[in-house]
Design an enzyme around this catalytic site. Structure first.
Site, PDB file in Angstrom:
ATOM      1  N   HIS A 239       1.902   4.542  -2.832  1.00 20.31           N
ATOM      2  CA  HIS A 239       2.036   5.989  -2.656  1.00 20.31           C
ATOM      3  C   HIS A 239       3.422   6.465  -3.087  1.00 20.31           C
ATOM      4  O   HIS A 239       3.566   7.477  -3.783  1.00 20.31           O
ATOM      5  CB  HIS A 239       1.844   6.357  -1.181  1.00 20.31           C
ATOM      6  CG  HIS A 239       0.453   6.242  -0.682  1.00 20.31           C
ATOM      7  ND1 HIS A 239      -0.632   6.763  -1.346  1.00 20.31           N
ATOM      8  CD2 HIS A 239      -0.046   5.666   0.454  1.00 20.31           C
ATOM      9  CE1 HIS A 239      -1.731   6.530  -0.655  1.00 20.31           C
ATOM     10  NE2 HIS A 239      -1.405   5.867   0.438  1.00 20.31           N
TER      11      HIS A 239
ATOM     12  N   HIS B 267       0.828  -1.211   0.000  1.00 19.44           N
ATOM     13  CA  HIS B 267       0.000   0.000   0.000  1.00 19.44           C
ATOM     14  C   HIS B 267       0.865   1.265   0.000  1.00 19.44           C
ATOM     15  O   HIS B 267       0.726   2.135  -0.865  1.00 19.44           O
ATOM     16  CB  HIS B 267      -0.896  -0.040   1.245  1.00 19.44           C
ATOM     17  CG  HIS B 267      -1.794   1.138   1.423  1.00 19.44           C
ATOM     18  ND1 HIS B 267      -3.136   1.077   1.169  1.00 19.44           N
ATOM     19  CD2 HIS B 267      -1.553   2.400   1.857  1.00 19.44           C
ATOM     20  CE1 HIS B 267      -3.692   2.252   1.421  1.00 19.44           C
ATOM     21  NE2 HIS B 267      -2.743   3.086   1.852  1.00 19.44           N
ATOM     22  N   GLU B 268       1.780   1.339   0.972  1.00 19.54           N
ATOM     23  CA  GLU B 268       2.630   2.528   1.065  1.00 19.54           C
ATOM     24  C   GLU B 268       3.580   2.628  -0.122  1.00 19.54           C
ATOM     25  O   GLU B 268       3.921   3.735  -0.561  1.00 19.54           O
ATOM     26  CB  GLU B 268       3.403   2.527   2.376  1.00 19.54           C
ATOM     27  CG  GLU B 268       2.546   2.468   3.627  1.00 19.54           C
ATOM     28  CD  GLU B 268       1.481   3.557   3.708  1.00 19.54           C
ATOM     29  OE1 GLU B 268       1.611   4.580   3.007  1.00 19.54           O
ATOM     30  OE2 GLU B 268       0.514   3.369   4.471  1.00 19.54           O
TER      31      GLU B 268
ATOM     32  N   HIS C  64       3.976   6.454  -6.723  1.00 17.01           N
ATOM     33  CA  HIS C  64       3.194   7.568  -7.273  1.00 17.01           C
ATOM     34  C   HIS C  64       4.028   8.851  -7.188  1.00 17.01           C
ATOM     35  O   HIS C  64       4.138   9.618  -8.152  1.00 17.01           O
ATOM     36  CB  HIS C  64       1.897   7.698  -6.486  1.00 17.01           C
ATOM     37  CG  HIS C  64       0.836   8.513  -7.143  1.00 17.01           C
ATOM     38  ND1 HIS C  64      -0.413   8.667  -6.618  1.00 17.01           N
ATOM     39  CD2 HIS C  64       0.825   9.242  -8.289  1.00 17.01           C
ATOM     40  CE1 HIS C  64      -1.150   9.441  -7.397  1.00 17.01           C
ATOM     41  NE2 HIS C  64      -0.413   9.819  -8.422  1.00 17.01           N
TER      42      HIS C  64
END
Length: 626
Positions: A422, A418-419, A425
């Site tokens: 980010h 998940h992290e 991104h």
């Protein structure tokens, strides 16, 4: 800072959806947590690309602080094209410098929130940011006082091409921009307005003590925000029950302080909404990212439609676990609790990278090196470390990841994925956008993170070699949707109700908060779920409630991610490249436009109904497998 750039003196911080997802340090699995000084350097993030030392930070901070008065030279001159261009360049330079300074202070403070030195550095950064906000508060009123035709003629000039979208967004704020004096007064409240969040953070991360507790082996460990997660995943129900009530006893002891803090946060949100002439706090929050109200309303309505499928899942869980009743502390342990998956940090990185192969070689190589050799991540829990997990990207630093990784909790592997979503991104955005367009908003950020979780789930399901393993993974996927879409929508509904109540002048007391939260618990968990009275205290311990209308983006993010992941996995190079283009887009377009370019429309009810149909089918599959 309410100027050209959305962020001043702070990194982009994106947190994991579930505040239970932290765990014990790998270096000390029993007893008290290690101090920060005893953590191995290889297990920590490398902040030297920001500043080599605190002394270097001090030098840069001093130079940055001295630039604040330079704003004054632009006052009353922004209608001249050359002065406006000079202002834009100065403002972005000041913001970029402040972001780097603020990032270092923030990350240092996150390592140990009880360290007064770094808390002071954060406060100093915030103080300068507020002063700069006051000094630059003339900008919007001055620009928006221009005649519309003159404004459009000014920004159409070729020299403004790199900044045109940013300037057009300022023009969009015209109905909600006040006079220069009023804007200055609002700007002066900046440091004061952050009080509720800071108070909660200090109380929750530094001051609350939950005591010691014996695990299933009889070993005494310290109960913390991190070990709470680990213990709620244990098969021993009596241990889970004891953990739950002992943990919430600390919040019960501080409930009046917490209620006052949460009420202050809500009042602050509503104050700014009223000052800027919005009809309510929600509309003000949605306006900042140009998200229409229909997206929020569709989310709540779509989840309400699907609650019977969630009730059916809770009934299935109760039956298959042989429970006389089902309570909150029964919802985190896997139904098949005898299946364990253990991943060292290196193994977790490997499995995450393999799951992300559909995104191409560049994505996987960059992420692999960042997590293993370039020290993007601060890996394990230490005493005083901020709980949970987050990604904090900056334009001039690494896309940092804070973890509290526990190798016995498979959910932490998903947290890492998940992290990493980010952080990648941020990595793509920094390399494809100028500073003014790299800081993508949270609404799209939660798509990039939960997209990675979808790919990891698909990868692990493909590796499952029997029905029990597959059932475990399907169970986990159900709980992910439950935690990210259902749970976060319940949170979003709580925020809407409490903000509306405060707007109408209703006092928000301890009892009123718990009453509203209790009613939502009964709605979202169903008539056959036993709600412990302690659970109504949960409304005081959710960090995102002190940030205002953040949580719904987790739910919309996963909904979009499910659709995009299916599109990429079933598509070819074009679908993959469109998704990567979305990551590269930063904030160069409005968030809904970025998602439309990637292939989905968030204003349509089907964007929510699709994941809900998937949830119902997963419940059906789990019942067949069990």
């Amino acid at each position: 800072m309410d100027n050209m750039n959305q962020y001043i003196g702070q990194p982009l911080v994106f947190c994991k959806k579930n505040d239970f997802l932290v765990g014990l340090s790998q270096t000390e699995t029993a007893g008290a947590l290690p101090s920060r000084e005893s953590v191995a350097e290889a297990d920590t993030w490398d902040l030297t690309c920001l500043f080599a030392s605190d002394a270097d930070w001090e030098k840069e901070f001093s130079a940055w602080e001295k630039r604040v008065p330079e704003y004054d030279r632009f006052k009353g001159r922004l209608t001249q094209a050359d002065e406006l261009l000079a202002y834009v360049n100065f403002d972005l330079s000041f913001s970029r410098q402040g972001e780097k300074i603020g990032s270092y202070a923030f990350l240092k403070s996150a390592q140990d929130v009880a360290n007064g030195k770094y808390q002071e550095m954060v406060a100093r950064v915030q103080n300068v940011s507020v002063r700069a906000s006051q000094a630059s508060s003339f900008m919007r009123p001055e620009l928006l006082a221009m005649d519309e035709a003159d404004w459009q003629k000014l920004i159409i000039a070729p020299e403004f091409a790199p900044f045109r979208f940013m300037l057009q967004r300022i023009a969009r704020d015209r109905p909600h921009t006040l006079s220069a004096n009023e804007e200055q007064l609002l700007a002066m409240l900046g440091e004061f307005a952050s009080g509720p969040s800071k108070i909660f953070g200090q109380l929750n991360n530094a001051d609350l003590r939950f005591g010691m507790i014996k695990d299933e082996t009889g070993r005494e460990i310290e109960l913390t925000n991190g070990t709470f997660s680990v213990l709620l995943h244990k098969p021993d129900r009596e241990l889970r029950k004891t953990t739950f009530h002992q943990f919430y006893k600390a919040y019960d002891d501080h409930k009046n302080t917490l209620a006052a803090t949460l009420n202050s946060s809500i009042q602050k949100d509503n104050y700014y909404a009223k000052a800027r002439k919005f009809d309510n706090g929600l509309d003000a929050a949605l306006f900042n990212e140009e998200v229409p109200r229909v997206v929020y309303d569709n989310l709540i309505a779509g989840i309400h439609e699907t609650l019977p499928a969630l009730y059916r899942y809770y009934d299935l869980r109760k039956r298959k676990m042989g429970l006389p009743d089902i309570r909150m502390y029964d919802t985190y342990v896997p139904i098949l609790s005898d299946i364990t998956m253990r991943h060292t940090w290196e193994q977790a990185v490997d499995v995450v990278i393999e799951s992300l192969r559909p995104l191409g070689q560049e994505y996987c190589t960059v992420l692999h090196d960042g997590l293993l050799s370039h020290r993007w991540s601060d890996r394990y829990e230490n005493r005083g470390k901020r709980s949970g997990a987050f990604s904090a990207g900056t334009y001039d630093g690494l896309p940092y990841i804070l973890m509290n990784y526990q190798q016995d909790v498979i959910e932490h592997v998903f947290t890492l994925a998940h992290e990493a979503g980010h952080s990648m991104h941020s990595w793509y955005s920094v390399r494809n956008q100028p500073y003014q367009y790299y800081d993508y908003v949270i609404f799209v950020a939660e798509v990039a993170s939960t997209f990675n979780e979808q790919l990891l789930t698909r990868h692990l399901l493909n590796l499952a070699d029997n029905d029990r393993q597959r059932a475990w993974l399907v169970n986990r996927e159900i709980d992910s949707i439950r935690g990210t879409i259902f749970r976060q929508t319940m949170f979003a509904e709580f925020e809407k109700i409490t903000h509306d109540a405060a707007w109408a002048g209703e006092p928000l007391t301890v009892d009123r908060f718990r009453e509203v939260y209790g009613q939502l618990l009964h709605r979202y968990f169903g008539p056959d779920f036993t709600i412990d009275d302690d659970l109504t205290l949960e409304c005081f311990r959710i960090p995102h409630f002190y940030r205002g209308f953040y949580v719904y983006k987790y739910a919309t993010g996963l909904s979009a991610a499910i659709a995009l992941a299916q599109r990429v996995l079933q598509g070819g190079d074009r679908e993959r490249d469109e998704y990567l283009s979305f990551l590269k887009g930063g904030c160069s377009k409005e968030p809904l436009d970025l998602l439309r370019d990637a292939g989905i429309d968030m204003t349509q009810p089907e964007t929510i109904r699709g994941p809900m149909q998937k949830f119902a089918s997963l419940v059906d599959e789990l019942e067949r497998l069990l």
